[in-house]
Scaffold this active site. Sequence first.
Site, PDB file in Angstrom:
ATOM      1  N   TYR A   1      46.622  37.262  43.645  1.00  0.00           N
ATOM      2  CA  TYR A   1      47.190  38.487  43.758  1.00  0.00           C
ATOM      3  C   TYR A   1      48.482  38.911  42.946  1.00  0.00           C
ATOM      4  CZ  TYR A   1      49.525  41.696  46.693  1.00  0.00           C
ATOM      5  OH  TYR A   1      50.153  42.724  47.967  1.00  0.00           O
TER       6      TYR A   1
ATOM      7  N   THR B   1      51.337  39.168  43.024  1.00  0.00           N
ATOM      8  CA  THR B   1      52.717  38.922  43.154  1.00  0.00           C
ATOM      9  C   THR B   1      52.534  36.792  41.758  1.00  0.00           C
ATOM     10  OG1 THR B   1      52.149  37.863  44.260  1.00  0.00           O
ATOM     11  CG2 THR B   1      53.784  40.451  44.799  1.00  0.00           C
ATOM     12  N   LYS B   2      51.538  36.750  42.220  1.00  0.00           N
ATOM     13  CA  LYS B   2      51.295  35.399  41.682  1.00  0.00           C
ATOM     14  C   LYS B   2      51.633  34.501  40.756  1.00  0.00           C
ATOM     15  CE  LYS B   2      50.569  34.397  46.379  1.00  0.00           C
ATOM     16  NZ  LYS B   2      49.980  36.010  46.937  1.00  0.00           N
ATOM     17  N   PRO B   3      51.438  33.473  40.355  1.00  0.00           N
ATOM     18  CA  PRO B   3      52.086  32.413  39.172  1.00  0.00           C
ATOM     19  C   PRO B   3      50.968  33.041  37.917  1.00  0.00           C
ATOM     20  CG  PRO B   3      52.366  31.543  40.912  1.00  0.00           C
ATOM     21  CD  PRO B   3      51.308  32.494  41.809  1.00  0.00           C
ATOM     22  N   ILE B   4      49.838  33.436  38.098  1.00  0.00           N
ATOM     23  CA  ILE B   4      48.882  34.070  37.735  1.00  0.00           C
ATOM     24  C   ILE B   4      48.454  34.965  38.705  1.00  0.00           C
ATOM     25  CG2 ILE B   4      48.655  32.110  36.041  1.00  0.00           C
ATOM     26  CD1 ILE B   4      46.060  31.957  36.210  1.00  0.00           C
TER      27      ILE B   4
END
Length: 403
Positions: free
Chosen positions: A195, A197-200
């Site tokens: 998603y 906002t996620k780390p990748i």
Amino acid sequence: MKEKPDFIPFTKPDIGRKEEKAVIEVLRSGWLTTGKKTEQFESEFAEFTGTKYSLALNSATAGLHLALEAIGVKRGDRVITTPYTFASTGEVIRYLGADPLFADIEEDTGNIDPGLLLKTLAQLSKNEVKKVKAVIPVHFAGLPCAMERIVEIAENYNLIIIEDSAHAFPVKLGRGKYRDNFAGTVGTAGVYSFYATKPITTGEGGMLVTKDRSIAERIRIMRLHGIDRDVFHRYNSPKSLWKYDIVAPGFKYNMTDIAAAIGLVQLQKAFKLLEKRRAVAKKYIGALSRYDFIDIPRFRTDHAWHLFVIRINADKLSINRDEFIGHLREAGVGISVHFIPLHIMTYYRKKYGYRAEDFPASYKKYAASISIPIYPGLTDDEVGRITDTIIRIGKQFHKRTVS
Ligand SMILES: Cc1ncc(COP(=O)(O)O)c(C=O)c1O
């Protein structure tokens, strides 16, 4: 008139030229949906995480749903998790007609408390225990759960572990028996979110990893309508295999090649992005650790630092958490709250009769928490502005004056 300060967004993806180029290449290739790029992303992700099977999906929610379906969770079953999570973890259990069984968290980490997991199971009758099919540990904020203890408990109670690793990439457990395992690769299956906002990120997307061949095969079919053969290979085979069969009523959970192309670039820089989030965490801890009006996480390397959650110490301040948020926003700092626990949400309250105090650690953590920005593109100036603002608000509303 007072000038409004520049707004620092809560989250910002790290997207550069390489992602742009990769997307354009797919757009010009003549094939947009699940195809070669998705296959490449799956095989590179499997290699990266050291897992046998990687299945690209359109979300982590899809992955959690498919994992529970693949292990045979059905109506009347129960799945253990914590209420301190996002909507997905609970709703996928309900999709299958099963019921969540909540165990509370460790207030400090936000992760499932293994002692409470055990206690929750120990309180059940023999017949009730049989209905509990799986446990979903959520690696909150990117900090891996106490997997060694969770595996032990799961083995004793015959539970399948599905890891909600939406926040935890790319981070190894770092200690104990599973120190060389990435979070998400200890259980029978693990699910990552891409998603925005996620780390990748791939904008929207997810990946499920598993060592279990039968689970991988079931998910491969169920992610695309229960069809026995995927479209790419049907349309692009020299034999033009237009025929297909439906072997189960599946779902529409596949990843597009457009998303996979972004994912491939992001995967290559996953450790670099983690380094940058780690550096932000270090700066926050350096600047904020000496103030008694907030609790902050301690620095650790076994953490993906997807979120940086500060907790307001209500005893020390004359304003509450929501008012603190108001002052941060006024100063142009984007924030979020992770999580509003599931057990206080209308659906779960009405369906299961929960009260806030049923899971006191989750409720208490929620009531005090503010997630502040943490992402690779956050500049030193912005970090400084955020910490200065927090300190200023804390001093201004301290019950006694802080020097
Ligand atoms: C803990 C947790 N699990 C699952 C998800 C679902 O991820 P997705 O948006 O990829 O479905 C999220 C999303 O924020 C999450 O925070």
